[in-house]
Design a protein around this motif. Structure first.
Motif, PDB file in Angstrom:
ATOM      1  N   SER A   6     -29.415  15.761  14.499  1.00  0.00           N
ATOM      2  CA  SER A   6     -28.783  16.037  13.199  1.00  0.00           C
ATOM      3  C   SER A   6     -27.459  16.777  13.367  1.00  0.00           C
ATOM      4  O   SER A   6     -26.576  16.667  12.513  1.00  0.00           O
ATOM      5  CB  SER A   6     -29.725  16.851  12.312  1.00  0.00           C
ATOM      6  OG  SER A   6     -30.207  17.977  13.005  1.00  0.00           O
ATOM      7  N   TRP A   7     -27.320  17.522  14.448  1.00  0.00           N
ATOM      8  CA  TRP A   7     -26.103  18.313  14.656  1.00  0.00           C
ATOM      9  C   TRP A   7     -25.046  17.439  15.331  1.00  0.00           C
ATOM     10  O   TRP A   7     -24.907  17.408  16.551  1.00  0.00           O
ATOM     11  CB  TRP A   7     -26.401  19.544  15.505  1.00  0.00           C
ATOM     12  CG  TRP A   7     -27.265  20.545  14.798  1.00  0.00           C
ATOM     13  CD1 TRP A   7     -27.755  20.469  13.526  1.00  0.00           C
ATOM     14  CD2 TRP A   7     -27.737  21.786  15.322  1.00  0.00           C
ATOM     15  NE1 TRP A   7     -28.504  21.584  13.238  1.00  0.00           N
ATOM     16  CE2 TRP A   7     -28.510  22.405  14.314  1.00  0.00           C
ATOM     17  CE3 TRP A   7     -27.587  22.435  16.541  1.00  0.00           C
ATOM     18  CZ2 TRP A   7     -29.120  23.638  14.505  1.00  0.00           C
ATOM     19  CZ3 TRP A   7     -28.196  23.664  16.732  1.00  0.00           C
ATOM     20  CH2 TRP A   7     -28.957  24.253  15.711  1.00  0.00           C
ATOM     21  N   ARG A  59     -35.853  17.412  27.246  1.00  0.00           N
ATOM     22  CA  ARG A  59     -35.673  16.466  28.359  1.00  0.00           C
ATOM     23  C   ARG A  59     -34.307  15.783  28.223  1.00  0.00           C
ATOM     24  O   ARG A  59     -33.604  15.544  29.204  1.00  0.00           O
ATOM     25  CB  ARG A  59     -36.810  15.429  28.316  1.00  0.00           C
ATOM     26  CG  ARG A  59     -36.669  14.286  29.281  1.00  0.00           C
ATOM     27  CD  ARG A  59     -37.086  14.675  30.698  1.00  0.00           C
ATOM     28  NE  ARG A  59     -36.855  13.570  31.602  1.00  0.00           N
ATOM     29  CZ  ARG A  59     -35.950  13.588  32.590  1.00  0.00           C
ATOM     30  NH1 ARG A  59     -35.210  14.651  32.816  1.00  0.00           N
ATOM     31  NH2 ARG A  59     -35.813  12.537  33.370  1.00  0.00           N
ATOM     32  N   PHE A  97     -38.485  12.950  17.054  1.00  0.00           N
ATOM     33  CA  PHE A  97     -38.356  14.410  17.185  1.00  0.00           C
ATOM     34  C   PHE A  97     -39.518  15.019  17.966  1.00  0.00           C
ATOM     35  O   PHE A  97     -39.573  16.213  18.192  1.00  0.00           O
ATOM     36  CB  PHE A  97     -38.019  15.128  15.868  1.00  0.00           C
ATOM     37  CG  PHE A  97     -39.033  15.167  14.755  1.00  0.00           C
ATOM     38  CD1 PHE A  97     -40.332  15.612  14.969  1.00  0.00           C
ATOM     39  CD2 PHE A  97     -38.647  14.820  13.466  1.00  0.00           C
ATOM     40  CE1 PHE A  97     -41.239  15.695  13.924  1.00  0.00           C
ATOM     41  CE2 PHE A  97     -39.545  14.894  12.408  1.00  0.00           C
ATOM     42  CZ  PHE A  97     -40.837  15.334  12.645  1.00  0.00           C
TER      43      PHE A  97
HETATM   44  C1  LIG Z   1     -35.110  17.125  11.366  1.00  0.00           C
HETATM   45  C2  LIG Z   1     -34.853  17.396  12.828  1.00  0.00           C
HETATM   46  C3  LIG Z   1     -33.550  17.407  13.317  1.00  0.00           C
HETATM   47  C4  LIG Z   1     -33.292  17.679  14.675  1.00  0.00           C
HETATM   48  N1  LIG Z   1     -32.000  17.734  15.122  1.00  0.00           N
HETATM   49  C5  LIG Z   1     -31.785  18.040  16.434  1.00  0.00           C
HETATM   50  C6  LIG Z   1     -30.467  18.155  16.950  1.00  0.00           C
HETATM   51  O1  LIG Z   1     -29.463  17.982  16.251  1.00  0.00           O
HETATM   52  N2  LIG Z   1     -30.318  18.466  18.263  1.00  0.00           N
HETATM   53  C7  LIG Z   1     -31.390  18.661  19.088  1.00  0.00           C
HETATM   54  O2  LIG Z   1     -31.198  18.916  20.276  1.00  0.00           O
HETATM   55  N3  LIG Z   1     -32.639  18.573  18.636  1.00  0.00           N
HETATM   56  C8  LIG Z   1     -32.854  18.257  17.335  1.00  0.00           C
HETATM   57  N4  LIG Z   1     -34.129  18.156  16.879  1.00  0.00           N
HETATM   58  C9  LIG Z   1     -35.221  18.401  17.827  1.00  0.00           C
HETATM   59  C10 LIG Z   1     -35.400  17.270  18.830  1.00  0.00           C
HETATM   60  O3  LIG Z   1     -35.444  16.007  18.184  1.00  0.00           O
HETATM   61  C11 LIG Z   1     -36.666  17.545  19.634  1.00  0.00           C
HETATM   62  O4  LIG Z   1     -36.479  18.755  20.340  1.00  0.00           O
HETATM   63  C12 LIG Z   1     -37.083  16.451  20.591  1.00  0.00           C
HETATM   64  O5  LIG Z   1     -38.468  16.617  20.850  1.00  0.00           O
HETATM   65  C13 LIG Z   1     -36.382  16.438  21.943  1.00  0.00           C
HETATM   66  O6  LIG Z   1     -36.950  15.384  22.677  1.00  0.00           O
HETATM   67  P1  LIG Z   1     -36.950  15.307  24.283  1.00  0.00           P
HETATM   68  O7  LIG Z   1     -37.576  16.580  24.806  1.00  0.00           O
HETATM   69  O8  LIG Z   1     -37.785  14.098  24.575  1.00  0.00           O
HETATM   70  O9  LIG Z   1     -35.547  15.172  24.702  1.00  0.00           O
HETATM   71  C14 LIG Z   1     -34.386  17.901  15.549  1.00  0.00           C
HETATM   72  C15 LIG Z   1     -35.691  17.896  15.034  1.00  0.00           C
HETATM   73  C16 LIG Z   1     -35.930  17.657  13.699  1.00  0.00           C
HETATM   74  C17 LIG Z   1     -37.333  17.700  13.179  1.00  0.00           C
END
Ligand SMILES: Cc1cc2nc3c(=O)[nH]c(=O)nc-3n(C[C@H](O)[C@H](O)[C@H](O)COP(=O)(O)O)c2cc1C
Length: 160
Positions: free
Chosen positions: A35-36, A56, A84
């Motif tokens: 989202s960021w 990861r 997410f």
């Molecule tokens: C609504 C929502 C928005 C998110 N936005 C971001 C984001 O902008 N950046 C980020 O690093 N994680 C964001 N996350 C969290 C990641 O999607 C989450 O940490 C994810 O499990 C990472 O996956 P990985 O460990 O397989 O890389 C968001 C989670 C939610 C619920």
């Protein structure tokens, strides 16, 4: 004085899209709900993304220096929910999700998304619990027209 409640309320007023950032490391692919993200330059075309340092995906972007963003349609909240969850906990998130590898970066792109951008990392800043990666958009494609998915369309928050 930092008013915690005011900070949370006001920062959560920043409008955010919900998209999927596709990443890779060698032959391994992954993706996370992002989202960021914002544009940072017209020429060259640059975007910045904020990525959790303990994810990861963060390690994979650091290793490969590339990422791709698949832009979701408002009806695709289920994909945001799938992505997410951490890969470490649920394994391969792409399971039933149709994707292909971007021509420029080899990062996964979701076939049903509205479109994509592929980016090469041009800079990064590791401060706090998220890092900023600045990526140059080196490829882009639109699959179809549609309404984008925004955080305000969902029950979720990320920020504050
Ligand atoms: C609504 C929502 C928005 C998110 N936005 C971001 C984001 O902008 N950046 C980020 O690093 N994680 C964001 N996350 C969290 C990641 O999607 C989450 O940490 C994810 O499990 C990472 O996956 P990985 O460990 O397989 O890389 C968001 C989670 C939610 C619920």
């Amino acid at each position: 004085m930092l008013d915690e409640k005011a900070k949370r309320t006001l920062l959560r007023n920043i409008p955010h899209p919900l998209n999927i950032c596709g990443v890779k490391e060698g032959d391994d692919v992954n993706g996370f709900t992002l989202s960021w993200m914002t544009q940072a330059s017209f020429k060259p075309p640059l975007i910045v993304i904020g990525v959790r340092q303990d994810s990861r995906s963060h390690a994979m972007i650091k290793a490969s220096q590339v990422f791709a963003v698949s832009f979701l349609e408002v009806s695709q909240q289920d994909l945001a929910e799938t992505f997410f969850k951490p890969q470490q906990r649920i394994g391969d998130k792409f399971g039933d999700v149709e994707f292909y590898l971007g021509e420029e970066t080899g990062c996964p792109i979701i076939a049903s998304a509205l479109g994509f951008v592929e980016c090469r990392v041009q800079g990064s800043l590791e401060e706090g619990d998220h890092s900023i990666f600045m990526g140059e958009v080196i490829a882009a494609g639109q699959h179809r027209d549609g309404q984008p998915l925004w955080m305000k369309d969902t029950p979720w928050n990320y920020g504050g």
